[in-house]
Design a protein around this motif. Sequence first.
Motif, PDB file in Angstrom:
ATOM      1  N   LEU A 341       0.882  -1.114   0.007  1.00 31.01           N
ATOM      2  CA  LEU A 341      -0.050  -0.036   0.018  1.00 31.01           C
ATOM      3  C   LEU A 341       1.007   1.092  -0.039  1.00 31.01           C
ATOM      4  N   GLY A 342       0.305   2.131  -0.711  1.00 29.46           N
ATOM      5  CA  GLY A 342       1.308   3.554  -0.583  1.00 29.46           C
ATOM      6  C   GLY A 342       2.022   3.696  -1.674  1.00 29.46           C
ATOM      7  N   LEU A 343       2.393   2.733  -2.916  1.00 28.06           N
ATOM      8  CA  LEU A 343       3.233   2.905  -3.688  1.00 28.06           C
ATOM      9  C   LEU A 343       3.085   3.987  -4.375  1.00 28.06           C
ATOM     10  N   PRO A 344       4.345   4.685  -4.976  1.00 24.55           N
ATOM     11  CA  PRO A 344       4.603   5.809  -5.863  1.00 24.55           C
ATOM     12  C   PRO A 344       3.497   5.702  -6.765  1.00 24.55           C
ATOM     13  N   SER A 345       3.055   7.264  -6.939  1.00 21.14           N
ATOM     14  CA  SER A 345       1.920   7.536  -7.925  1.00 21.14           C
ATOM     15  C   SER A 345       0.569   6.894  -7.637  1.00 21.14           C
ATOM     16  N   GLU A 346       0.357   6.454  -6.539  1.00 19.28           N
ATOM     17  CA  GLU A 346      -0.978   5.830  -6.131  1.00 19.28           C
ATOM     18  C   GLU A 346      -1.876   7.063  -5.939  1.00 19.28           C
ATOM     19  N   GLU A 347      -3.082   7.187  -6.677  1.00 18.36           N
ATOM     20  CA  GLU A 347      -4.292   8.214  -6.589  1.00 18.36           C
ATOM     21  C   GLU A 347      -5.187   7.369  -5.478  1.00 18.36           C
ATOM     22  N   PRO A 348      -6.167   8.171  -4.973  1.00 15.55           N
ATOM     23  CA  PRO A 348      -7.254   7.575  -4.264  1.00 15.55           C
ATOM     24  C   PRO A 348      -8.089   6.441  -5.231  1.00 15.55           C
ATOM     25  N   SER A 349      -8.265   6.671  -6.454  1.00 16.19           N
ATOM     26  CA  SER A 349      -8.830   5.766  -7.040  1.00 16.19           C
ATOM     27  C   SER A 349      -8.180   4.371  -7.246  1.00 16.19           C
ATOM     28  N   ASP A 350      -6.708   4.609  -7.488  1.00 13.29           N
ATOM     29  CA  ASP A 350      -5.785   3.480  -7.215  1.00 13.29           C
ATOM     30  C   ASP A 350      -5.963   2.648  -5.992  1.00 13.29           C
ATOM     31  N   VAL A 351      -6.187   3.414  -4.714  1.00  9.27           N
ATOM     32  CA  VAL A 351      -6.214   2.829  -3.564  1.00  9.27           C
ATOM     33  C   VAL A 351      -7.520   1.945  -3.390  1.00  9.27           C
ATOM     34  N   ASP A 352      -8.654   2.689  -3.851  1.00  5.82           N
ATOM     35  CA  ASP A 352      -9.877   2.095  -4.250  1.00  5.82           C
ATOM     36  C   ASP A 352      -9.874   0.924  -4.803  1.00  5.82           C
ATOM     37  N   ALA A 353      -9.350   0.627  -6.087  1.00 10.03           N
ATOM     38  CA  ALA A 353      -9.043  -0.471  -6.747  1.00 10.03           C
ATOM     39  C   ALA A 353      -8.439  -1.539  -5.996  1.00 10.03           C
ATOM     40  N   THR A 354      -7.252  -1.360  -5.254  1.00 13.91           N
ATOM     41  CA  THR A 354      -6.745  -2.436  -4.495  1.00 13.91           C
ATOM     42  C   THR A 354      -7.608  -2.865  -3.425  1.00 13.91           C
ATOM     43  N   LEU A 355      -8.308  -2.208  -2.774  1.00 11.38           N
ATOM     44  CA  LEU A 355      -9.320  -2.346  -1.490  1.00 11.38           C
ATOM     45  C   LEU A 355     -10.328  -3.156  -2.241  1.00 11.38           C
ATOM     46  N   GLN A 356     -10.802  -3.078  -3.462  1.00 11.20           N
ATOM     47  CA  GLN A 356     -11.740  -3.733  -4.155  1.00 11.20           C
ATOM     48  C   GLN A 356     -11.394  -5.009  -4.341  1.00 11.20           C
ATOM     49  N   LEU A 357     -10.105  -5.131  -4.913  1.00 15.93           N
ATOM     50  CA  LEU A 357      -9.588  -6.332  -5.322  1.00 15.93           C
ATOM     51  C   LEU A 357      -9.332  -7.289  -4.171  1.00 15.93           C
ATOM     52  N   MET A 358      -8.800  -6.710  -3.028  1.00 15.64           N
ATOM     53  CA  MET A 358      -8.605  -7.237  -1.822  1.00 15.64           C
ATOM     54  C   MET A 358     -10.168  -8.099  -1.454  1.00 15.64           C
ATOM     55  N   THR A 390      -4.524   6.702   4.364  1.00 19.05           N
ATOM     56  CA  THR A 390      -5.581   7.485   5.100  1.00 19.05           C
ATOM     57  C   THR A 390      -6.389   6.880   6.230  1.00 19.05           C
ATOM     58  N   ASP A 391      -7.052   7.651   6.826  1.00 22.10           N
ATOM     59  CA  ASP A 391      -7.907   7.178   8.087  1.00 22.10           C
ATOM     60  C   ASP A 391      -8.871   6.079   7.375  1.00 22.10           C
ATOM     61  N   ASP A 392      -9.422   6.289   6.384  1.00 17.47           N
ATOM     62  CA  ASP A 392     -10.325   5.507   5.707  1.00 17.47           C
ATOM     63  C   ASP A 392      -9.939   4.208   5.321  1.00 17.47           C
ATOM     64  N   VAL A 393      -8.697   4.157   4.720  1.00 14.33           N
ATOM     65  CA  VAL A 393      -7.906   2.917   4.295  1.00 14.33           C
ATOM     66  C   VAL A 393      -7.565   2.117   5.550  1.00 14.33           C
ATOM     67  N   ARG A 394      -7.134   2.726   6.485  1.00 18.73           N
ATOM     68  CA  ARG A 394      -6.860   2.263   7.701  1.00 18.73           C
ATOM     69  C   ARG A 394      -8.050   1.503   8.177  1.00 18.73           C
ATOM     70  N   ARG A 395      -9.140   2.182   8.222  1.00 13.27           N
ATOM     71  CA  ARG A 395     -10.394   1.636   8.843  1.00 13.27           C
ATOM     72  C   ARG A 395     -10.836   0.408   8.099  1.00 13.27           C
ATOM     73  N   ARG A 396     -10.678   0.654   6.756  1.00 13.96           N
ATOM     74  CA  ARG A 396     -11.014  -0.841   6.064  1.00 13.96           C
ATOM     75  C   ARG A 396     -10.001  -1.821   6.224  1.00 13.96           C
ATOM     76  N   LEU A 397      -8.814  -1.461   6.237  1.00 13.29           N
ATOM     77  CA  LEU A 397      -7.928  -2.622   6.577  1.00 13.29           C
ATOM     78  C   LEU A 397      -8.157  -3.315   7.750  1.00 13.29           C
ATOM     79  N   ARG A 398      -8.316  -2.430   8.858  1.00 14.53           N
ATOM     80  CA  ARG A 398      -8.474  -3.148  10.126  1.00 14.53           C
ATOM     81  C   ARG A 398      -9.787  -3.870  10.217  1.00 14.53           C
TER      82      ARG A 398
END
Length: 428
Positions: A341-358, A390-398
């Motif tokens: 998580l947090g790779l360079p060039s990652e935008e919020p839409s990329d993080v969403d794509a990762t969380l959805q894939l998870m 972000t706080d939202d990502v942390r919450r979803r991972l937890r």
Amino acid sequence: MAADIAGLTVVWAYRRTGKFAFHVLTGALETDARTASVPIEFANGVDAVVAAVRTALAAPTARVLVGWSFYSPDFPQMRAELHAVKAKIDDPRVVHVVGGVHAAAEPEATLRAGWQFAAIGEGERLVRDLVLCVQAGGDLRTVPGIAFLDGPSLRKNGRAERIALDEFPPFGPGHDRFGPIEITRGCIYACRFCQTPYFAGANFRHRSVANVRHWARYLVGRGFRDFRFLTPTSLSYGTFAPEPDLAAVEALLAGVREEIGPTRNLWFGTFPSEVRPEHITDASLRLLRKWVSNRALIVGGQSGSDRVLAASARGHDSACIERAVALCVEHGFVPHVDFLLGLPSEEPSDVDATLQLMDRLVARGGKVHGHTFLPLPGTPFRKAPPGALTDDVRRRLRQLASKGQLYGQWEQQEATAQQMAAARNLTS
Ligand code: SF4
């Protein structure tokens, strides 16, 4: 004739995270008649290093070579330990040498932190050369692969020669120091966040089946029941190209199985190594089912965003990860998918794509192993911002973690990434 190396003791500043590297170096010293008799101490922590050095210095012609090796995240702690050791023993007969991926990538900063010499490159030949040089009363600055400070300037005496794995044991059996058998070193993929190809080369070097069998047989004789392998990408065994050579993989697994028999455990494609998703096919999974003991496979995924995967030079897309997970489950394996998580060039839409894939992978029966991106020295991403959540990502991972679907050190790594970036900014 064995050389006279009386008076020299090697003390490894021996920490859990780098212990297998010390086992390999120990094996390199054990298997050369010129260095086999040098005493080696495994000293875990400042007090143990100090005690081992003090004991060694009691000998009349004593010299002590203290060896350090660590990964980049451990640099601040190991620097503090070096200072603590030197505060207790500052003796000209003691020399502190540091090796490993961090020292090779950042020799100047590492030397400025207090080590006298840094080893650049692979350690097996270099450690023999260092011992022989001390024995001969030589100048360590002349050893190939050694870097040092000359006043304000960094001097490098080239890079240590890359070795053939068959020429060295995978651990230090003479000192009862074991570990996984390294079957492949170097990696052709050169993912931009990873230190492996930049340290060990962007090509594969394989240990031969005969040599792996030799060490498996040896371990059986020593009473081992579990057999593990070290490789950057398990299904690349025997190939020199992206396409797996399943005949070579089968020759390895069948050969090891023949050595260890049906009841001992053969772990492959799981800790401490992983499998690339595009290597997961019906054919490769059938082969693994036939020979290996594990029913979990560690799969490198890294991101759910095709844009981020391409920017990281991963060489596969997110659909490939999903397909691999489905196939694993179909063949009776539980896929554990690594994400960064947090790779360079990652935008919020990329993080969403990762969380959805998870979420989709977990729904299919997979598990997620979460990491936070570290800007590792020596890699193309070394100057990138540290991975941040972000706080939202942390919450979803937890939430995933609370259901047992995600595990890993991602929270600690976020703090480590910040520390590494802060240290980098101070020295650049
Ligand atoms: S992440 Fe894996 S596949 Fe990529 S370069 Fe590193 S070891 Fe090779």
